[in-house]
Design an enzyme around this catalytic site. Structure first.
Site, mmCIF file in Angstrom:
data_model
loop_
_atom_site.group_PDB
_atom_site.id
_atom_site.type_symbol
_atom_site.label_atom_id
_atom_site.label_comp_id
_atom_site.label_asym_id
_atom_site.label_seq_id
_atom_site.Cartn_x
_atom_site.Cartn_y
_atom_site.Cartn_z
ATOM 1 C CG ASP A 55 4.777 7.787 20.701
ATOM 2 O OD1 ASP A 55 5.763 7.029 20.799
ATOM 3 O OD2 ASP A 55 3.704 7.599 21.293
ATOM 4 C CD GLU A 245 6.889 -0.129 19.976
ATOM 5 O OE1 GLU A 245 5.710 -0.456 19.789
ATOM 6 O OE2 GLU A 245 7.365 0.030 21.105
#
Length: 458
Positions: A55, A245
């Site tokens: 991420d 997401e």
């Protein structure tokens, strides 16, 4: 439904480097480290400390330093807090800079004290406003939407600056809680964007009803009153599991581009994660893909997906046209499918971002030759490699007959635009007689090492 984020392998290994740097050799290397793709569209080959990165939130400081903030290690290894990485050569060579804090803030454990505590902090976002850096991050009870996004602030990103301190600003948004029209959401994966009227927003969400846009305000960096009730629904796949997401909204040329990750993360070689995109003239949407499909309803043009050794790319951010993402590295021979940093400078065609996913393992087109030089002279070794993306060349030397290898002192010479690299050892001394030299060309497709060359000192 379950959110992504923690990967079991993350807790099992410390930071790995592409090349281990041991004691310096006697000779010095000419030239500073250098990237090979500054400004040019295409994949940026990376070396150094690039794993485990998950991420990645990319930003570039005023002094040109590239920074990546990433998810913390599982099982609270190194404290489990947000990790930091830096590059001083336009994103080519990366160094691990430690963690934001030594441990997860106590108030987070208190928040989750009725059950399992978070193993680590997830999915950071870094945003600068009016001289303050806002670092958003998430914590969650895995497999649920019992989650929160929190905030820390700083006036500098440089850990050596005397004013450097990440100040805990507490929670920003929590779930489970109803959002727009009574829907459920998961309060992770924040991405900050400013509308054309100067209003700041947070895109947020994972699984459940998908992704929403929530108005925030400065200088608090937190939602305005009524923000959840008035949130805008941006993405919903209307499919079992609703695997969407990691929203990130990027403005360019009067368009707002919404990047998101679809499908299954965190399964190594079996990950089906991919990056999709839609665009809108308004920050609040609606966001449509190339075929005109609304992202509320399943739309989303695939930008980046699994390809050869690059498995499950996603968890993205964008800065200055560079797409940062993680993927599971099938070319990593030591730890197959370890999560690593990916960077791609996007091209733009007809108002849409484009990436070239072509991969070709590096090939050596010019081997380094043996060099003979008088004591006190200069030894020059050259090599050249081809591959896609353009590979980065790193040099190593050995003074024990090839039993062990180390980086030469003074840093790595630049890889030139034609794929060549030159290692120069100046003022060589008799004790370097017999020194062995080799180079490795590396990109996302793999790596190839040259034949060894030998230095003879007369």
């Amino acid at each position: 439904m379950s959110p992504r984020k923690p990967l079991a392998a993350l807790g099992a290994f410390a930071i790995s480097a592409a090349l281990a740097v041991a004691a310096p050799a006697s000779g010095a290397v000419a030239g500073p480290p250098g990237g090979t793709t500054a400004g040019a569209p295409g994949g940026i080959s990376v070396v150094g400390d690039t794993s485990p990165v998950h991420d990645p939130a990319l930003t570039i400081d005023d002094d040109g330093t590239w920074w990546v903030y990433s998810t913390g290690l599982l099982n609270r290894e190194n404290g489990g807090t947000v990790q930091m990485w830096s590059s001083h050569d336009d994103g080519t060579t990366w160094a691990y800079e430690g963690t934001v804090w030594d441990e997860i803030p106590a108030w987070i454990d208190e928040h989750f004290s009725d059950g399992a505590l978070p193993d680590n902090l997830w999915a950071p976002e870094i945003y600068e406003h009016d001289g303050t850096y806002y670092l958003y991050y998430s914590a969650s009870r895995f497999g649920t939407n019992n989650s929160l996004t929190a905030l820390a602030t700083n006036t500098t990103l440089d850990p050596d600056d005397p004013d450097y301190e990440w100040v805990d600003q507490g929670p920003v948004i929590t779930s489970p809680a109803p959002i727009e029209d009574g829907k459920t959401f998961n309060a992770i994966d924040a991405g900050i964007v400013t509308g054309d009227d100067g209003t700041p927003y947070m895109a947020i969400g994972s699984h459940w009803y998908g992704i929403f846009l929530v108005e925030i305000s400065w200088p608090s960096g937190k939602p305005v009153e009524g923000a959840l009730e008035n949130a805008v629904h941006l993405v919903d796949r209307f499919a079992p599991g609703n695997r969407v997401e990691a929203p990130y909204i990027y403005e360019r040329g009067g368009w707002y581009y919404l990047f998101a990750s679809f499908d299954a993360c965190c399964a190594g070689a079996d990950s089906t994660y991919k990056v999709v995109v839609g665009r809108s003239r308004s920050v609040t949407g609606p966001y449509l893909d190339k075929e005109g499909r609304n992202m509320v309803g399943g739309g989303g043009t695939v930008l980046l997906e699994s390809n050869g050794p690059v498995a499950g790319p996603g968890g993205q951010s964008v800065h200055d046209g560079v797409l940062a993402f993680h993927y599971y590295d099938g070319a990593n021979e030591e730890i197959p499918y370890f999560p690593t940093l990916g960077l791609h400078r996007m091209a733009w065609e007809d108002g849409w971002p484009v990436v070239d996913q072509t991969l070709a393992v590096p090939s050596i087109s010019a081997e380094p030759d043996d060099v003979e030089v008088a004591a006190g002279g200069r030894a020059v070794f050259r090599t050249q490699a081809a591959g896609t993306p353009r590979p980065v060349i790193t040099w190593e030397v050995s003074d024990d007959g090839g039993a062990t290898w180390r980086a030469p002192s003074g840093g790595q010479p630049a890889t030139r635009g034609d794929g060549s690299s030159v290692l120069t050892l100046r003022g060589v001394t008799p004790d370097l007689d017999g020194l062995r030299v080799r180079a490795t060309a590396q990109n996302a497709a793999g790596r190839t090492t040259t034949e060894e060359a030998t230095l003879t000192v007369r």
